[in-house]
Design a protein around this motif. Structure first.
Motif, short mmCIF file in Angstrom:
data_model
loop_
_atom_site.label_atom_id
_atom_site.label_comp_id
_atom_site.label_asym_id
_atom_site.label_seq_id
_atom_site.Cartn_x
_atom_site.Cartn_y
_atom_site.Cartn_z
N MET A 1 93.77 82.01 21.98
CA MET A 1 94.46 80.52 22.16
C MET A 1 94.75 80.06 23.91
O MET A 1 94.85 79.02 24.06
CB MET A 1 96.05 80.93 21.68
CG MET A 1 97.18 79.70 21.65
SD MET A 1 98.08 79.61 20.85
CE MET A 1 98.22 81.42 19.40
N PRO A 2 95.00 81.41 25.04
CA PRO A 2 94.89 80.72 26.54
C PRO A 2 93.69 79.75 26.65
O PRO A 2 94.05 78.72 27.93
CB PRO A 2 95.22 82.01 26.87
CG PRO A 2 95.67 82.74 26.11
CD PRO A 2 95.06 82.25 25.06
N MET A 28 106.82 86.95 24.87
CA MET A 28 106.26 86.53 23.21
C MET A 28 105.02 85.80 24.10
O MET A 28 103.56 85.80 23.44
CB MET A 28 106.80 85.57 22.52
CG MET A 28 107.68 86.80 21.67
SD MET A 28 108.55 86.22 20.38
CE MET A 28 109.69 87.68 19.36
N ILE A 29 105.08 84.76 24.80
CA ILE A 29 104.17 83.93 25.16
C ILE A 29 103.51 84.85 26.81
O ILE A 29 102.04 84.84 26.41
CB ILE A 29 104.69 82.53 25.91
CG1 ILE A 29 106.14 82.22 25.23
CG2 ILE A 29 104.01 81.40 27.20
CD1 ILE A 29 106.75 80.66 25.30
N ILE A 182 113.62 76.07 20.64
CA ILE A 182 113.22 76.43 19.70
C ILE A 182 114.80 77.57 18.98
O ILE A 182 115.43 78.43 20.17
CB ILE A 182 113.10 78.44 20.25
CG1 ILE A 182 110.96 77.83 20.14
CG2 ILE A 182 112.77 79.34 19.38
CD1 ILE A 182 110.35 78.31 20.85
N THR A 183 115.21 77.19 17.92
CA THR A 183 116.27 77.76 17.56
C THR A 183 116.90 79.37 17.73
O THR A 183 115.87 79.43 16.67
CB THR A 183 116.93 77.02 16.25
OG1 THR A 183 116.92 75.62 17.03
CG2 THR A 183 118.82 77.90 15.71
N ASN A 184 117.51 80.14 18.23
CA ASN A 184 116.56 81.56 17.43
C ASN A 184 118.51 82.05 17.63
O ASN A 184 119.61 82.60 17.62
CB ASN A 184 116.66 81.85 19.32
CG ASN A 184 117.04 83.78 19.37
OD1 ASN A 184 116.58 84.08 17.93
ND2 ASN A 184 117.63 84.43 20.78
N VAL A 195 107.39 81.15 18.41
CA VAL A 195 106.85 80.58 19.07
C VAL A 195 105.67 80.79 19.32
O VAL A 195 104.68 80.13 19.65
CB VAL A 195 106.95 82.12 19.69
CG1 VAL A 195 105.83 82.62 21.09
CG2 VAL A 195 108.44 82.43 20.69
N ASN A 196 104.84 81.43 18.01
CA ASN A 196 103.45 80.94 17.46
C ASN A 196 102.90 79.28 17.24
O ASN A 196 102.11 78.66 17.79
CB ASN A 196 103.53 81.82 15.96
CG ASN A 196 102.50 82.95 16.57
OD1 ASN A 196 101.96 83.36 17.40
ND2 ASN A 196 102.84 84.38 15.72
N GLN A 197 103.96 79.02 16.86
CA GLN A 197 104.02 77.62 16.33
C GLN A 197 104.07 76.12 17.92
O GLN A 197 103.77 75.54 17.66
CB GLN A 197 105.44 77.07 15.47
CG GLN A 197 105.23 75.60 14.91
CD GLN A 197 104.15 75.18 14.01
OE1 GLN A 197 103.16 75.73 13.20
NE2 GLN A 197 103.24 73.94 14.89
#
Length: 204
Positions: A1-2, A28-29, A182-184, A195-197
């Protein structure tokens, strides 16, 4: 992905209120192969023993805030400044220009590169870094949940936790200024999926 970024360097911020989970999102990122630059790490570097930042902080708050190894006693300093808004302002007047100088240099470098780079900045909106970034990811949660997590994580009383939350910009203002939210409020797996999305959206 990067390796899939299709545009010249982009610098995205990651922020959120204290105990929102922004560091977990940043990790995660980073684990997915992206460069994440941590403003808190820069903040520690600029007050390492004998640096100009360290000298100014010791001059302002006295040698009692030092540990035996000459490092700042962060717990003691935190208790001091979060119980007195004037002292917090004095600390920020010393540290924030030094942090800002380093961060802006690194943001400029990121925008000149061929990569998507993330900057984890706790006080991003308070110090208007969004002006220099291509976008900001906000890690968000309700104040009630935030308060509970902060008390547990930092072993704070209700009053101490409320003070620390109140020292930051309001949740409403953060949500208004953010590019993506991002709602955690779920578990780790749910956060990981979000995070993936996010990364799919930013690299497509």
């Amino acid at each position: 992905m990067p390796g899939s970024e299709s545009v010249m360097g982009r610098a995205w911020g990651i922020t959120g209120g204290i105990a929102s989970g922004k560091t977990t999102v940043a990790q995660m990122i980073q684990n997915r192969g992206f460069l994440v630059i941590d403003a808190d790490q820069i903040a520690r570097q600029i007050v390492e023993p004998k640096t100009p930042g360290w000298q100014q902080v010791v001059k302002q708050f006295g040698p009692q805030i030092l540990q035996a190894d000459q490092q700042l006693n962060r717990q003691l300093l935190g208790q001091l400044v979060f119980s007195d808004p004037q002292q917090l302002a004095q600390l920020n007047q010393i540290t924030q220009p030094l942090i800002r100088q380093e961060l802006l240099q690194q943001i400029t470098s990121a925008q000149r590169s061929n990569h998507l780079v993330f900057f984890e900045i706790p006080l991003l909106f308070e110090y208007h870094y969004q002006t220099y970034l291509n976008g900001v990811v906000l890690v968000d949660l309700p104040r009630k949940v935030q308060l509970k997590r902060l008390k547990k994580r930092n072993h704070l009383t209700q009053r101490e936790a409320q003070r620390r939350i109140s020292a930051q910009i309001s949740r409403t203002a953060r949500r208004h200024l953010a590019s993506k939210i991002i709602t955690n409020t779920g578990d780790y797996a749910m956060l990981s999926s979000k995070v993936n999305q996010l990364l799919r959206n930013l690299t497509s």
